[in-house]
Design a protein around this motif. Structure first.
Motif, PDB file in Angstrom:
ATOM      1  N   ASP A  93       1.010  -1.551   0.162  1.00 37.15           N
ATOM      2  CA  ASP A  93       0.553   0.071  -0.280  1.00 37.15           C
ATOM      3  C   ASP A  93       1.159   0.985  -0.426  1.00 37.15           C
ATOM      4  OD1 ASP A  93      -2.206   1.785   0.586  1.00 37.15           O
ATOM      5  OD2 ASP A  93      -2.500   1.252   2.154  1.00 37.15           O
ATOM      6  N   PRO A  94       0.821   1.660  -0.726  1.00 32.70           N
ATOM      7  CA  PRO A  94       1.346   2.916  -1.459  1.00 32.70           C
ATOM      8  C   PRO A  94       1.559   4.004  -0.383  1.00 32.70           C
ATOM      9  CG  PRO A  94      -0.397   3.584  -2.165  1.00 32.70           C
ATOM     10  CD  PRO A  94       0.308   1.726  -2.473  1.00 32.70           C
ATOM     11  N   ARG A  95       0.506   4.313   0.569  1.00 31.30           N
ATOM     12  CA  ARG A  95       0.519   5.260   1.617  1.00 31.30           C
ATOM     13  C   ARG A  95       0.930   5.064   3.323  1.00 31.30           C
ATOM     14  NH1 ARG A  95      -4.551   8.153   0.902  1.00 31.30           N
ATOM     15  NH2 ARG A  95      -5.613   7.115  -1.108  1.00 31.30           N
ATOM     16  N   GLN A  96       1.371   3.731   3.268  1.00 28.29           N
ATOM     17  CA  GLN A  96       2.600   2.997   4.270  1.00 28.29           C
ATOM     18  C   GLN A  96       3.647   2.826   3.683  1.00 28.29           C
ATOM     19  OE1 GLN A  96       0.511  -1.118   4.707  1.00 28.29           O
ATOM     20  NE2 GLN A  96      -0.548   0.038   6.676  1.00 28.29           N
ATOM     21  N   ARG A  97       3.952   3.694   2.853  1.00 28.21           N
ATOM     22  CA  ARG A  97       5.480   3.993   2.428  1.00 28.21           C
ATOM     23  C   ARG A  97       6.504   4.418   3.680  1.00 28.21           C
ATOM     24  NH1 ARG A  97       5.254   4.222  -3.946  1.00 28.21           N
ATOM     25  NH2 ARG A  97       4.465   5.677  -3.057  1.00 28.21           N
ATOM     26  N   LEU A  98       7.299   3.968   4.463  1.00 30.57           N
ATOM     27  CA  LEU A  98       8.532   4.722   4.742  1.00 30.57           C
ATOM     28  C   LEU A  98       9.622   4.857   3.864  1.00 30.57           C
ATOM     29  CD1 LEU A  98       7.398   2.664   7.737  1.00 30.57           C
ATOM     30  CD2 LEU A  98       7.029   5.122   7.970  1.00 30.57           C
ATOM     31  N   LEU A  99      10.414   6.081   4.881  1.00 27.18           N
ATOM     32  CA  LEU A  99      11.681   6.243   4.574  1.00 27.18           C
ATOM     33  C   LEU A  99      12.299   6.112   5.807  1.00 27.18           C
ATOM     34  CD1 LEU A  99      14.124   7.634   2.973  1.00 27.18           C
ATOM     35  CD2 LEU A  99      13.305   9.694   3.582  1.00 27.18           C
ATOM     36  N   ALA A 100      13.611   5.134   5.853  1.00 26.28           N
ATOM     37  CA  ALA A 100      14.284   5.102   7.457  1.00 26.28           C
ATOM     38  C   ALA A 100      16.058   6.129   6.394  1.00 26.28           C
ATOM     39  CB  ALA A 100      14.505   3.726   7.344  1.00 26.28           C
ATOM     40  N   ALA A 101      16.410   6.375   7.720  1.00 23.53           N
ATOM     41  CA  ALA A 101      17.778   6.536   7.874  1.00 23.53           C
ATOM     42  C   ALA A 101      18.733   6.686   8.941  1.00 23.53           C
ATOM     43  CB  ALA A 101      17.503   8.271   7.834  1.00 23.53           C
ATOM     44  N   GLY A 102      19.622   5.870   9.250  1.00 25.99           N
ATOM     45  CA  GLY A 102      20.437   5.562   9.547  1.00 25.99           C
ATOM     46  C   GLY A 102      21.411   6.845   9.548  1.00 25.99           C
ATOM     47  N   SER A 103      21.880   6.444  10.753  1.00 26.19           N
ATOM     48  CA  SER A 103      23.447   7.820  11.054  1.00 26.19           C
ATOM     49  C   SER A 103      24.377   7.054  12.063  1.00 26.19           C
ATOM     50  CB  SER A 103      22.222   8.988  11.712  1.00 26.19           C
ATOM     51  OG  SER A 103      23.140   9.881  12.234  1.00 26.19           O
TER      52      SER A 103
END
Lengths: 328, 834
Positions: free
Chosen positions: A300-310
């Motif tokens: 579901d494109p509405r649930q898409r997330l972006l994760a960033a690791g630092s």
């Protein structure tokens, strides 16, 4: 009219090391998972529903994990570490068993690239012992496919991307090198198709959109360089994008091809429109270099997330440009 | 003898006719008498008169006849004539005879008659007279007479009548004037008639007969001096320029015409002509070498139009200078012009005392004339030009007016590049605005392409074609653009987020304490740290009032002496903002420090100007009340923040709806819905004196490095401006009255300063005195100065070369009057009450 700067929807802490790599696995019915590889050699498997680490795999005997990925077909995890090993793990039924390991011999930071050719077969490209050398093997048989060594002096291989064309040609490989060159290799012919000098500094990362035949690469300087492949498979340099602060460690295009994310050395994640390369947002949360970004593969494109690791040992998760119609 | 008898016979006939007309009631007799008179005018001679008789009648009796007819205009016999008879017999007498006499009689009659049917009749005769081109006949008749046969008085009267016909008729007929008598139409007609006369002259000359153009020239001059050169020359000049293109006779006629224009009218004719012709070529064809043969014309063209007047368009300058440059005989004049114009341009007194517009005009003339010089001329003039240019540059660059400085730079650049001093040329940095661009264009486009009237006919066609093709290409462009545009459309809905926080990263951290910040500013050699300290300094000062008060003077001193060592971006602004914050926070000590430093030794002009700026900004900030929205309620700020980002959340949505409802709803009690402005103390009023008086203390004491009343008039102008500002802000302050007196005293000494910026400052200060001082104090405290001030202001309003100064002086006068009037009325009201 601009929207106010966004905030992360939640963060994951406790990785205990710099987050070198992130990988989502959200397409199934299972609990949606996020894999992260840390600088302390542990692979965390985060459950995105409970927002807790479900399991921690201590791999690569304490050496930094530089890359993790999973196979679509089976519950297999692949990780690459700085102990010069690429390991395959069986995750079935809560296990975490080492299935195979491949010795690469590379001392660099080049991340592997995986291409699944069939449900059971897949190709793995990795930097080999000689610094400018790339090896491709077939898994799980571990048969070497080829070794690609550039004739010109281009320095250490920095990043690679293996992909398959629609035109029926064999798999192609894009590689960025230490002197800023980009090379396009034909894997079956074992021949170089094209070469271009995209940056004056080493190519730190690249990503490629096979549908548009267009890619972008980042370096340690202030600009991103975008390029396309023409019908003769020549790399043509296109527009540059100038950043405020220098240094990009990873680039990632979302599956729908609308936006591009960059992990900056200036602690910020930048979002660009992938079509026009217009800057859209600057995600500010981290207090140290951002090392990795990944977009989730939710159905579901509405649930898409972006994760960033630092490097500040945290993972931030963002929901950005998510509704299908794109209404911000 | 025979001649005499013939004359007597004519006289007898005419007298008989008069008698008949005067006495007879018989219709037939009247008609017969009129026919007899007419027969003396009719050349188509079926009549029984000889040509000699007709000549005699025209010469002697015609005017008398007409006068007689006019005097009998109300008689019965005239009304009994049928319309056809009246037209053929009566009216024709006016139209057929010698036109000069007819015109004189008609004009006299129109002036004398009361409005009546008779007057209307005469007016229509005059109209017919004009329509049947009798004016051309009149002018032409004078061209044929080589020697003037009539008295100069008569000629003078006739000239007056011709040139003033619209005025005469307007005086009488207003408002029922016929369109033909309106100036615009009449003078166009007159111009066409003059052209007709000239045309006939040309034909006659080709036939070998001499003509005199003096009357025509006089008419032209007279019309022009009466201010109608515009319409007349607008008709004549284009035609003359076309006719003289190939025809030598026409050229000679034109030259002769202009030579014959009387000296006293030469100027108006020439100025009109110069404006009406299309370019230098046309001018040289029309006036020939008039500038060489006629001293007046030479003076006008080479001096008056270039150096004394400055109202003309650039095209006029191009025409004149191009005319001078066009001919070998006239080139010495051009060189003379270059000399005089360059001297005028370089004259330091002119730079100071003439209006900017005139200087612009002279600069244009200078550039144009230099651009017309040939290499050989340049060789001759090089040293002169160089000297003038350098001197002029200096006086232009000294000026405090930006426009004049720009002019100086542009002219310097252009002239130096044209004169070519061993390949070196000047190069300045100035802002390219409309004016400088125009000046620069003068040097390049000196090849005047004259728009030719002959070709005018087919040119609209061309433009039509080009415009359609342009449209096509535009539409093509559009279609080109829309094709890829459809691809981009889907991308546009990605609304960008606010990216203002995306700043450059810096490694060092900014100081948290004011003392650290000060320490960095004093001693740090690290560019980054200094920059960071500068950036946070203002907010640190404002946040920590007590800490700031401890070190305010020291920090001000540091900032005042600070130099932009590291080329920090926004250095001046940051430094100034911090100094302003310090002044506002710790007002008295800092102003004391700054005002004493203003007059002390060893400061640069820049630093002194900085002091003034800081003080002015601080005073302004103190004067503005602390607004609630800014400091007291952060909620309001958040609200405004929200309104900038729609589609954000439901709160905003509700606000939008409420706003819309409010805008559609009529509020009956509008007053109550808005909260009253909250009164708060004026922070400036109690400290106004600290800002103001110390700056008045030492102005007349010249230091080695600082001479306020001498060469440093830039600072003086700013100082007075700043003082005016302090005065303006001190409205309603208890100190205002004393401040006003002191300020008026101070500016009195410099009221006629040579620099216009200083004068502007003075007038601004005076304005603010009248604005801010309570009106009773103006009358009481300034009573002895008021009279002188008024005369001075009136003088400035009338005669200052600078337009701003004039308007400021006017404004001050108005303010003063208003204030005095109010005060006097108040006093009256008080006395009435008591």
């Amino acid at each position: 009219m601009s929207l106010p700067a966004p905030h992360p929807i939640y963060t994951l802490r406790g990785a205990g090391g710099a987050l070198n790599t992130l990988h989502f696995r959200c397409h199934g019915e299972d609990p949606h998972l996020l894999f992260s590889g840390s600088g302390k050699g542990s692979i965390h498997i985060w459950n995105l529903n409970s927002r807790r680490a479900e399991k921690v795999v201590e791999a690569h005997s304490g050496s930094s994990v530089t890359w993790v990925s999973t196979l679509q077909s089976t519950d297999t995890l692949i990780s690459q570490g700085r102990d010069m090993q690429v390991c395959l793990w069986d995750l079935n039924e809560g296990r975490s068993e080492l299935l195979e390991s491949v010795w690469t011999g590379s001392v660099g930071f080049c991340q592997c690239s995986l291409l699944e050719t069939s449900p059971t077969n897949y190709l793995l490209a990795f930097a080999a012992q000689q610094t400018e050398e790339i090896k491709i093997i077939e898994l799980p048989s571990k048969n070497p496919v080829c070794t690609l060594t550039p004739k010109a002096k281009v320095g250490m291989v920095m990043c690679i991307k293996l992909w398959k064309t629609n035109s029926g040609l064999g798999p192609l490989l894009l590689a960025g090198y230490e002197d800023g060159s980009l090379l396009l290799w034909d894997v079956t012919q074992r021949a170089k198709l094209s070469q271009v000098r995209a940056h004056p500094e080493p190519v730190m990362c690249l990503t490629f959109d096979p549908r548009r035949l267009r890619g972008i690469s980042g370096s340690s300087e202030k600009k991103l360089s975008s390029w396309t492949l023409d019908s003769q498979n020549n790399i043509q340099l296109q527009d540059d994008v100038t950043l405020v602060n220098p240094g990009v460690s990873q680039l990632c295009i979302r599956e729908d091809g609308r936006i591009l994310a960059s992990a900056g050395w200036d602690d910020r994640v930048r979002i660009f429109s992938w079509k026009t390369l217009r800057p859209l947002a600057v995600l500010q949360y981290h207090t140290d270099m951002v090392l990795s970004v990944a977009f989730s593969d939710h159905q579901d494109p509405r649930q898409r997330l972006l994760a960033a690791g630092s490097k500040d040992q945290r993972i931030s998760l963002w929901s950005i440009y998510n509704d299908g119609a794109g209404k911000g | 003898m025979e001649q005499g008898s013939m004359n007597a016979a004519v006289r007898l006939t005419v007298t008989q006719c008069f008698r008949t007309l005067a006495s007879s009631a018989d219709h037939k007799d009247v008609v017969a008498a009129l026919q007899t008179l007419n027969s003396h005018l009719d050349d188509a001679s079926q009549s029984n008169t000889t040509s000699a008789q007709r000549e005699e009648f025209r010469r002697v009796h015609y005017s008398r006849t007409l006068q007689f007819l006019v005097s009998n205009i109300h008689s019965d016999w005239l009304h009994s004539l049928s319309a056809a008879h009246r037209r053929d017999l009566w009216d024709d007498l006016f139209v057929k005879g010698p036109p000069d006499q007819a015109l004189l009689v008609l004009m006299d009659a129109i002036t004398e008659l009361r409005s009546s049917a008779g007057l209307d009749h005469l007016v229509s005769i005059t109209e017919r007279f004009l329509q049947s081109h009798r004016l051309a006949d009149l002018l032409w008749s004078y061209c044929l007479r080589s020697a003037p046969s009539d008295s100069p008085q008569l000629r003078e009267t006739l000239l007056g009548r011709i040139s003033a016909l619209p005025d005469i008729t307007a005086n009488k007929l207003h408002p029922n004037i016929r369109p033909l008598f309106l100036p615009q139409q009449y003078y166009s007609l007159l111009a066409t008639e003059m052209l007709t006369a000239l045309e006939r002259t040309c034909q006659t000359l080709r036939g070998g007969t001499d003509c005199s153009l003096s009357f025509l020239a006089q008419t032209l001059g007279k019309v022009c001096i009466q201010g109608h050169s515009g319409p007349v020359l607008a008709v004549m000049a284009p035609r003359l320029s076309v006719c003289t293109r190939s025809d030598m006779v026409w050229q000679r006629v034109c030259w002769k015409l202009l030579e014959n224009v009387p000296q006293r009218w030469m100027e108006v004719v020439l100025t009109g002509l110069v404006q009406a012709v299309s370019g230098p070529d046309a001018l040289s064809r029309v006036i020939g070498n008039l500038a060489l043969t006629n001293k007046t014309a030479q003076f006008i063209l080479t001096h008056k139009l270039l150096l004394l007047q400055y109202k003309y368009e650039t095209q006029v300058l191009k025409t004149i200078l191009g005319y001078l440059a066009a001919d070998r005989d006239r080139r010495p004049l051009l060189i003379q012009v270059v000399r005089s114009v360059s001297q005028a341009w370089a004259n330091p007194s002119a730079v100071k005392h003439t209006p900017v517009e005139q200087q612009l005009y002279v600069s244009k003339a200078f550039l144009l004339s230099v651009s017309l010089l040939k290499d050989s001329d340049l060789q001759e003039l090089r040293s002169d030009l160089l000297q003038c240019m350098l001197g002029g540059m200096q006086s232009h660059l000294d000026s405090s007016v930006v426009r004049i400085r720009n002019m100086g730079m542009v002219v310097g650049e252009c002239v130096s590049s044209h004169v070519d001093i061993n390949g070196t040329k000047l190069k300045f940095e100035y802002e390219k605005d409309e004016e400088t661009r125009e000046l620069l264009s003068l040097m390049t486009a000196n090849t005047c392409d004259e728009p030719e009237l002959v070709k005018g006919a087919d040119s609209p066609d061309d433009t039509g074609q080009t415009s359609t093709s342009a449209q096509e290409s535009v539409s093509q462009n559009k279609s080109d653009k829309t094709n890829p545009g459809s691809d981009l459309d889907s991308d546009d809905d990605l609304t960008p987020y606010d990216m203002s926080a995306d700043q450059k990263m810096s490694r060092a951290s900014s100081p948290r304490y004011l003392r650290d910040c000060l320490e960095n500013l004093i001693s740090s050699d690290d560019a980054e740290r200094v920059e960071l300290s500068l950036r946070v300094a203002e907010s640190l000062v404002r946040r920590n009032v007590f800490a700031a008060k401890e070190i305010s003077v020291q920090m001000t001193k540091v900032l005042l002496h600070m130099e932009d060592k590291f080329n920090t971006s926004g250095f001046l602004r940051l430094r100034q903002a911090t100094m302003v914050a310090l002044t506002v926070t710790d007002c008295v000590p800092v102003t004391q420090y700054l005002t004493t430093e203003f007059y002390s030794l060893n400061y640069s002009l820049r630093q002194r100007l900085d002091i003034l700026e800081v003080l002015a900004l601080a005073a302004q900030e103190l004067y503005t009340p602390i607004t609630d929205a800014k400091l007291l309620t952060p909620g309001a700020a958040a609200c405004t923040e929200l309104t900038r980002h729609p589609k954000n959340d439901p709160v905003h949505w509700r606000q939008a709806v409420e706003k819309r409802i409010q805008s559609k709803t009529k509020c009956i009690s509008k007053g109550a819905s808005q909260p009253a402005v909250k009164p708060c103390p004026n922070r400036y009023a109690p400290v106004a004196g600290y800002f103001f008086f110390p700056l008045l203390r030492n102005y007349d004491k010249p230091e080695v490095t600082f001479d306020l009343l001498g060469s440093d008039h830039l600072v003086l102008g700013r100082l007075i401006h700043t003082l005016g500002l302090f005065m303006h802000l001190a409205v309603n302050a208890p100190m205002a009255a004393q401040m006003g007196c002191a300020l008026l005293d101070f500016v009195w000494a410099v009221r006629y300063h040579a620099d216009q910026m200083v004068r502007r400052g003075v007038l601004f200060a005076v304005c603010s005195v009248f604005l801010s001082m309570p009106s009773q104090n103006i009358l009481l405290d300034l009573s002895d100065q008021l009279f002188e001030t008024r005369t001075w202001l009136a003088d400035v309003a009338e005669g200052d070369p600078d337009a701003d100064c004039r308007s400021l002086a006017m404004q001050s006068l108005v303010l003063l009057d208003k204030s005095l009037k109010k005060q006097l009325q108040d006093q009256q009201a008080q006395s009435l009450e008591s």
